[in-house]
Design a protein around this motif. Structure first.
Motif, mmCIF file in Angstrom:
data_model
loop_
_atom_site.group_PDB
_atom_site.id
_atom_site.type_symbol
_atom_site.label_atom_id
_atom_site.label_comp_id
_atom_site.label_asym_id
_atom_site.label_seq_id
_atom_site.Cartn_x
_atom_site.Cartn_y
_atom_site.Cartn_z
ATOM 1 N N GLU A 1 -69.389 -55.565 71.335
ATOM 2 C CA GLU A 1 -68.031 -55.804 70.827
ATOM 3 C C GLU A 1 -67.589 -57.243 71.104
ATOM 4 N N VAL A 2 -67.767 -57.708 72.328
ATOM 5 C CA VAL A 2 -67.322 -59.055 72.695
ATOM 6 C C VAL A 2 -68.130 -60.115 71.955
ATOM 7 N N LEU A 3 -69.450 -59.953 71.893
ATOM 8 C CA LEU A 3 -70.282 -60.966 71.250
ATOM 9 C C LEU A 3 -70.036 -61.007 69.747
ATOM 10 N N ALA B 1 -62.783 -66.427 71.041
ATOM 11 C CA ALA B 1 -63.365 -65.443 71.972
ATOM 12 C C ALA B 1 -64.638 -65.962 72.634
ATOM 13 N N GLU B 2 -64.991 -67.234 72.409
ATOM 14 C CA GLU B 2 -66.245 -67.751 72.950
ATOM 15 C C GLU B 2 -66.285 -67.781 74.479
ATOM 16 N N GLY B 3 -65.169 -68.036 75.128
ATOM 17 C CA GLY B 3 -65.157 -68.073 76.592
ATOM 18 C C GLY B 3 -65.533 -66.736 77.200
ATOM 19 N N GLU B 4 -64.914 -65.681 76.711
ATOM 20 C CA GLU B 4 -65.240 -64.338 77.190
ATOM 21 C C GLU B 4 -66.687 -64.001 76.845
ATOM 22 N N PRO C 1 -70.517 -73.758 72.013
ATOM 23 C CA PRO C 1 -71.180 -73.756 73.316
ATOM 24 C C PRO C 1 -72.087 -72.545 73.515
ATOM 25 N N LEU C 2 -71.917 -71.527 72.684
ATOM 26 C CA LEU C 2 -72.759 -70.340 72.812
ATOM 27 C C LEU C 2 -74.207 -70.623 72.416
#
Length: 127
Positions: A20-22, A31-34, A68-69
């Motif tokens: 879900e987060v990715l 949402a990249e930080g999380e 950054p991912l």
């Protein structure tokens, strides 16, 4: 009074939460930080090698240039190589590709991809 900064590796989350987060971060850069924390926690602490590799690959293939991912996905594949002792041919190709992109343009993929590539070569005795 001194303040001490401490770093703790994020925990592995249930697979449904990771997905879900990715997925959210791959569609919404806010949402990249999380997602970064979730990806690191998964790479360092989840014991399902196939799941770890699959989501590092998904992020490394689908994140937008400059995210950054991308560099983090390469680094996390290096963690997976160290922990599990193997990566698929697709993951090996991705690690190399991300490292080449980082060398060519650090604003596209950050240098963590180079660290991941070094880890893969070291732990899997490749190249």
């Amino acid at each position: 009074m001194h303040s001490h900064l401490s770093f703790e590796n994020p925990p592995a989350l249930p697979h449904e939460a990771v997905v879900e987060v990715l997925e959210r971060a791959l569609h919404d850069r806010s949402a990249e930080g999380e997602a970064a924390s979730v990806l690191v926690g998964t790479a360092l602490n989840d014991n399902d090698a196939d799941f770890v590799e699959r989501w590092c690959r998904e992020v490394g293939m689908r994140a937008v240039p400059g995210s950054p991912l991308l560099g983090l996905a390469g680094l996390c594949l290096g963690h997976a190589a160290r922990r599990f002792g193997h990566l698929s041919d697709e993951a090996l190709a991705l690690v190399e590709s991300l490292a080449l992109r980082a060398e060519a343009d650090p604003s596209d993929v950050d240098g963590r991809a180079l660290d991941g590539y070094d880890d893969v070569r070291s732990f899997l005795h490749l190249w």
